[in-house]
Enzyme design. Structure first.
Site, PDB file in Angstrom:
ATOM      1  N   ARG A 153       6.319   1.777  -2.522  1.00 14.12           N
ATOM      2  CA  ARG A 153       7.248   0.835  -1.882  1.00 14.12           C
ATOM      3  C   ARG A 153       6.436  -0.304  -1.295  1.00 14.12           C
ATOM      4  O   ARG A 153       5.588  -0.095  -0.446  1.00 14.12           O
ATOM      5  CB  ARG A 153       8.077   1.505  -0.779  1.00 14.12           C
ATOM      6  CG  ARG A 153       9.337   0.677  -0.418  1.00 14.12           C
ATOM      7  CD  ARG A 153      10.060   1.186   0.821  1.00 14.12           C
ATOM      8  NE  ARG A 153       9.227   1.002   1.986  1.00 14.12           N
ATOM      9  CZ  ARG A 153       9.018   1.918   2.922  1.00 14.12           C
ATOM     10  NH1 ARG A 153       9.584   3.093   2.852  1.00 14.12           N
ATOM     11  NH2 ARG A 153       8.214   1.675   3.948  1.00 14.12           N
ATOM     12  N   GLU A 169       2.663  -4.609   3.381  1.00 18.03           N
ATOM     13  CA  GLU A 169       1.748  -3.600   2.827  1.00 18.03           C
ATOM     14  C   GLU A 169       2.402  -3.003   1.600  1.00 18.03           C
ATOM     15  O   GLU A 169       3.591  -3.210   1.351  1.00 18.03           O
ATOM     16  CB  GLU A 169       1.483  -2.482   3.846  1.00 18.03           C
ATOM     17  CG  GLU A 169       2.761  -1.733   4.208  1.00 18.03           C
ATOM     18  CD  GLU A 169       2.527  -0.296   4.692  1.00 18.03           C
ATOM     19  OE1 GLU A 169       1.422   0.224   4.548  1.00 18.03           O
ATOM     20  OE2 GLU A 169       3.502   0.290   5.191  1.00 18.03           O
ATOM     21  N   ASN A 171       2.931   0.834   0.014  1.00 13.80           N
ATOM     22  CA  ASN A 171       2.766   2.255   0.294  1.00 13.80           C
ATOM     23  C   ASN A 171       2.630   3.009  -1.021  1.00 13.80           C
ATOM     24  O   ASN A 171       3.533   2.965  -1.852  1.00 13.80           O
ATOM     25  CB  ASN A 171       3.968   2.783   1.067  1.00 13.80           C
ATOM     26  CG  ASN A 171       4.058   2.166   2.450  1.00 13.80           C
ATOM     27  OD1 ASN A 171       3.254   2.484   3.321  1.00 13.80           O
ATOM     28  ND2 ASN A 171       5.002   1.259   2.640  1.00 13.80           N
ATOM     29  N   SER A 176       8.874   6.461   1.906  1.00 10.25           N
ATOM     30  CA  SER A 176      10.070   7.222   2.281  1.00 10.25           C
ATOM     31  C   SER A 176      11.361   6.438   2.082  1.00 10.25           C
ATOM     32  O   SER A 176      11.346   5.240   1.822  1.00 10.25           O
ATOM     33  CB  SER A 176       9.954   7.696   3.729  1.00 10.25           C
ATOM     34  OG  SER A 176       9.787   6.600   4.563  1.00 10.25           O
ATOM     35  N   LYS A 342      -5.038  -0.283   3.902  1.00  6.11           N
ATOM     36  CA  LYS A 342      -5.013  -1.665   4.386  1.00  6.11           C
ATOM     37  C   LYS A 342      -6.329  -2.393   4.076  1.00  6.11           C
ATOM     38  O   LYS A 342      -6.332  -3.603   3.837  1.00  6.11           O
ATOM     39  CB  LYS A 342      -4.732  -1.684   5.889  1.00  6.11           C
ATOM     40  CG  LYS A 342      -3.238  -1.682   6.206  1.00  6.11           C
ATOM     41  CD  LYS A 342      -2.731  -0.407   6.756  1.00  6.11           C
ATOM     42  CE  LYS A 342      -1.230  -0.374   6.771  1.00  6.11           C
ATOM     43  NZ  LYS A 342      -0.706   0.997   6.694  1.00  6.11           N
ATOM     44  N   LYS A 396      -4.941  -3.918  12.390  1.00  5.30           N
ATOM     45  CA  LYS A 396      -4.482  -2.677  11.753  1.00  5.30           C
ATOM     46  C   LYS A 396      -5.616  -1.716  11.423  1.00  5.30           C
ATOM     47  O   LYS A 396      -6.576  -2.095  10.765  1.00  5.30           O
ATOM     48  CB  LYS A 396      -3.770  -3.000  10.433  1.00  5.30           C
ATOM     49  CG  LYS A 396      -2.531  -3.837  10.569  1.00  5.30           C
ATOM     50  CD  LYS A 396      -1.802  -3.904   9.222  1.00  5.30           C
ATOM     51  CE  LYS A 396      -0.534  -4.716   9.351  1.00  5.30           C
ATOM     52  NZ  LYS A 396       0.251  -4.682   8.094  1.00  5.30           N
ATOM     53  N   GLU A 400      -1.069   5.287   8.253  1.00  8.71           N
ATOM     54  CA  GLU A 400       0.267   5.145   7.696  1.00  8.71           C
ATOM     55  C   GLU A 400       1.289   5.772   8.640  1.00  8.71           C
ATOM     56  O   GLU A 400       0.952   6.621   9.458  1.00  8.71           O
ATOM     57  CB  GLU A 400       0.347   5.880   6.342  1.00  8.71           C
ATOM     58  CG  GLU A 400      -0.509   5.283   5.252  1.00  8.71           C
ATOM     59  CD  GLU A 400      -0.089   3.879   4.887  1.00  8.71           C
ATOM     60  OE1 GLU A 400       1.120   3.563   4.968  1.00  8.71           O
ATOM     61  OE2 GLU A 400      -0.963   3.068   4.539  1.00  8.71           O
ATOM     62  N   GLY A 401       2.518   5.373   8.458  1.00  9.75           N
ATOM     63  CA  GLY A 401       3.603   6.067   9.158  1.00  9.75           C
ATOM     64  C   GLY A 401       4.135   5.349  10.389  1.00  9.75           C
ATOM     65  O   GLY A 401       5.037   5.847  11.063  1.00  9.75           O
ATOM     66  N   ARG A 483      14.889  -2.503   6.224  1.00 10.00           N
ATOM     67  CA  ARG A 483      14.788  -1.879   7.541  1.00 10.00           C
ATOM     68  C   ARG A 483      14.910  -2.970   8.586  1.00 10.00           C
ATOM     69  O   ARG A 483      14.265  -4.020   8.472  1.00 10.00           O
ATOM     70  CB  ARG A 483      13.464  -1.135   7.700  1.00 10.00           C
ATOM     71  CG  ARG A 483      13.453   0.207   6.976  1.00 10.00           C
ATOM     72  CD  ARG A 483      12.115   0.855   7.045  1.00 10.00           C
ATOM     73  NE  ARG A 483      11.093  -0.040   6.505  1.00 10.00           N
ATOM     74  CZ  ARG A 483       9.784   0.136   6.673  1.00 10.00           C
ATOM     75  NH1 ARG A 483       9.339   1.149   7.382  1.00 10.00           N
ATOM     76  NH2 ARG A 483       8.928  -0.707   6.140  1.00 10.00           N
TER      77      ARG A 483
HETATM   78  P1  ADP Z   1       2.446   1.445   8.275  1.00  3.21           P
HETATM   79  O1  ADP Z   1       1.686   1.850   7.070  1.00  3.21           O
HETATM   80  O2  ADP Z   1       2.134   2.258   9.475  1.00  3.21           O
HETATM   81  O3  ADP Z   1       3.910   1.340   8.005  1.00  3.21           O
HETATM   82  P2  ADP Z   1       2.497  -1.454   8.383  1.00  3.21           P
HETATM   83  O4  ADP Z   1       1.418  -2.336   7.935  1.00  3.21           O
HETATM   84  O5  ADP Z   1       3.693  -1.397   7.516  1.00  3.21           O
HETATM   85  O6  ADP Z   1       1.891   0.005   8.632  1.00  3.21           O
HETATM   86  O7  ADP Z   1       2.928  -1.892   9.827  1.00  3.21           O
HETATM   87  C1  ADP Z   1       3.958  -1.238  10.530  1.00  3.21           C
HETATM   88  C2  ADP Z   1       4.989  -2.230  11.009  1.00  3.21           C
HETATM   89  O8  ADP Z   1       4.377  -3.241  11.798  1.00  3.21           O
HETATM   90  C3  ADP Z   1       5.699  -2.979   9.908  1.00  3.21           C
HETATM   91  O9  ADP Z   1       6.807  -2.235   9.423  1.00  3.21           O
HETATM   92  C4  ADP Z   1       6.114  -4.248  10.602  1.00  3.21           C
HETATM   93  O10 ADP Z   1       7.298  -4.066  11.352  1.00  3.21           O
HETATM   94  C5  ADP Z   1       4.974  -4.496  11.565  1.00  3.21           C
HETATM   95  N1  ADP Z   1       3.992  -5.408  10.963  1.00  3.21           N
HETATM   96  C6  ADP Z   1       2.954  -5.056  10.181  1.00  3.21           C
HETATM   97  N2  ADP Z   1       2.250  -6.123   9.776  1.00  3.21           N
HETATM   98  C7  ADP Z   1       2.858  -7.190  10.308  1.00  3.21           C
HETATM   99  C8  ADP Z   1       2.607  -8.598  10.254  1.00  3.21           C
HETATM  100  N3  ADP Z   1       1.572  -9.095   9.581  1.00  3.21           N
HETATM  101  N4  ADP Z   1       3.445  -9.424  10.929  1.00  3.21           N
HETATM  102  C9  ADP Z   1       4.480  -8.921  11.628  1.00  3.21           C
HETATM  103  N5  ADP Z   1       4.762  -7.613  11.722  1.00  3.21           N
HETATM  104  C10 ADP Z   1       3.971  -6.741  11.075  1.00  3.21           C
HETATM  105 MG    MG Z   2       2.475   2.242   5.164  1.00  3.52          MG
HETATM  106 MG    MG Z   3       4.800   0.072   6.685  1.00  4.65          MG
END
Ligand code: ADP
Ligand code: MG
Ligand code: MG
Length: 507
Positions: A153, A169, A171, A176, A342, A396, A400-401, A483
């Site tokens: 995803r 990102e 996944n 999920s 990442k 970051k 994950e999660g 979401r």
């Molecule tokens: P994970 O793998 O834990 O889901 P993400 O990179 O998706 O990690 O980050 C988790 C959440 O943080 C995202 O769903 C989003 O809401 C927020 N987020 C992540 N990166 C950004 C960004 N560059 N700008 C704004 N919000 C972000």
């Molecule tokens: Mg993720």
């Molecule tokens: Mg994410």
């Protein structure tokens, strides 16, 4: 009025039709002034719908709800109505999905690139290090994965100011909500139809969401590729999982509705095992077949194993290694897992790196267009800027999660601390440009209560990829997940309690 049924032959009638048409394409943004009584009626109907259609999760307040199906169910957190999203950006996200699938596959084959890119991270991040050890071991043994299955995803936010669709990102493990996400689209379509008069919205603007079918089809086809009619599909699960119904939707889906030719010929069985159970019951036969209990495993679908907490002891790591050594098709393999980190995302965003993996110039351009600013903490200019203006960055770790990222003033503090310590710990993180999506009023539902709040959305596009030694068998965009989270929250995890499941209303 009967005008919709009348032929449009007079000017007057045509005008009348036009008004009807316009009414049926009212933008979502007008909806924050809906009569509260109507909202309550729709919310009630939505709650009934979720209950009778299995749009449910385990209820936190019921202790056994994560272990025993059918106990302590509550509706999944949802948006009452779909979120408006521009059609051109929607199409863009769908179009790049097969290219990202192919990219992940190519990257996964370049063991040296993965090891090299993550080499400094390995020294400071114990979890990533363990994953990489398994990867190294496979490289040393010359282990080949001829049949490769990816269920991904890719998540995006639409940056309001630049109008750019930017990837958050991708996944590659345990992506999920293919199950519940598909249901939310159905729920929204049903509500829009039921309240057509009052809302004046067109349910056909919510794209069909076949995420659950696409993933199930890919799993079934992978199973078929494994060519052992007695083998089963194994879901690797956490010991407690309140999102179990999302997973059950996938396993109930797959012998019948999406793959009818299979269920007549074979009987595909799914089993669910924790990593500890796999360690206890798993053995590797000399030919590479993985037996768990007395069942041969054809396909391993991970819905656990992406977080350090999934490996509380050596037992779980032994299970992960055992699976990797086996001939079973792993979704994901250790290489796919690492390709989704990442750090790799950040490496791929560097100049000329995509070119190493993809040939087609158009494809490269399309992928690159989705990349936000991504930097390693070695970039001293960026670190300096992030300390001065932390609100424009997200920091970051390799996790994950949800709930792991660093925002706002904590970015500044963390960067300063890392500078003082002068430590290698830098390599545990990446910096990313912060994306600011449009904020819109939304009706969010959780625990049977509907409340209005300002919210922003993240669009996830599911992609399924399957290939064997000779051919790509499947490489498709299949379904989506919107979401939506309250705008005051930094993170967006649904399971983590920050966001709700939503669908898309194209405009
Ligand atoms: P994970 O793998 O834990 O889901 P993400 O990179 O998706 O990690 O980050 C988790 C959440 O943080 C995202 O769903 C989003 O809401 C927020 N987020 C992540 N990166 C950004 C960004 N560059 N700008 C704004 N919000 C972000
Ligand atoms: Mg993720
Ligand atoms: Mg994410």
């Amino acid at each position: 009025s009967s005008s919709a049924l009348s032929p449009i032959n007079s000017g007057g009638r045509a005008e009348e039709m036009k008004t009807q048409e316009e009414k049926s394409t009212q933008p979502m943004s007008d909806l924050h002034n809906i009569d509260p009584e109507l909202i309550q009626r729709m919310a009630y109907d939505a709650l009934v719908w979720t209950s009778i259609h299995g749009l449910v999760v385990g209820d936190k307040s019921v202790p056994r709800s994560g272990k025993v199906p059918g106990v302590g169910l509550v509706h999944a957190p949802i948006a009452l109505l779909p979120m408006s999203f521009p059609e051109n950006h929607w199409k863009q996200a769908c179009e790049v999905s097969p290219i990202f699938n192919e990219l992940i596959d190519r990257v996964s084959l370049d063991g040296e690139f993965l090891q090299e890119s993550l080499s400094r991270t390995k020294m400071v991040d114990a979890f990533t290090s363990r994953l990489m050890d398994i990867h190294s071991q496979m490289l040393e043994n010359g282990k080949r994965e001829e049949i490769r299955l990816g269920l991904h995803r890719s998540d995006y936010m639409l940056d309001e100011q630049t109008k750019l669709l930017l990837q958050i990102e991708i996944n590659t493990i345990s992506a999920s909500f293919p199950g519940l996400g598909s249901l939310v689209s159905e729920l929204h379509r049903s509500l829009l139809n039921q309240y057509k008069e009052q809302l004046g919205l067109d349910s056909r603007r919510i794209p069909r969401n076949a995420a659950v079918n696409g993933f199930a089809e890919a799993l079934a086809k992978a199973w078929e590729e494994y060519s052992n009619p007695r083998a089963v599909v194994m879901f690797v699960v956490q010991t407690e999982e309140r999102n179990m119904y999302d997973q059950h939707w996938l396993s109930t889906e797959f012998p019948f509705s999406c793959f009818p030719q299979l269920c007549n010929t074979y009987d595909v069985t799914t089993i669910r095992k924790t990593l500890a159970e796999i360690d206890e019951q798993g053995v590797l036969q000399p030919d590479g077949t993985l037996l768990v209990g007395d069942q041969a495993i054809g396909v391993i679908y991970f819905r656990a194993g992406y977080a350090p907490t999934d490996y509380p002891s050596e037992s779980e790591w032994r299970a992960r290694l055992l699976m990797e050594q086996s001939s079973a098709i792993k979704c994901p393999s250790i290489s796919y897992h690492l390709a989704g980190t990442k750090k790799i995302q950040q490496e791929l965003a560097k100049p000329n790196v995509l070119e190493r993996f993809l040939e087609n110039k158009d494809d490269i351009a399309k992928i690159r267009k989705c990349f936000a600013g991504l930097w390693s903490l070695d970039d001293s200019d960026i670190v300096k800027d992030a300390i001065e203006r932390p609100e424009f960055y997200v920091m970051k770790p390799q996790r994950e999660g949800g709930g792991n990222n660093i925002y706002g003033d904590d970015v500044r503090k963390s960067l300063l601390r890392l500078q003082e310590e002068g430590a290698e710990e830098n390599a545990a993180y990446i910096l990313m440009q912060r994306i600011f999506p449009t904020i819109a009023p939304t009706y969010l539902m959780r625990d049977g209560i509907c409340h209005k709040d300002h919210a922003m959305s993240e669009l996830g596009i599911y992609g399924a990829y399957l290939r064997n030694k000779e051919n790509v068998i499947m490489n498709e965009q299949c379904g989506y997940l919107m979401r939506t989270k309250v705008s005051s929250s930094n993170e967006g995890g649904v399971a983590a309690g920050f966001a709700v499941l939503d669908s898309v209303y194209l405009n």
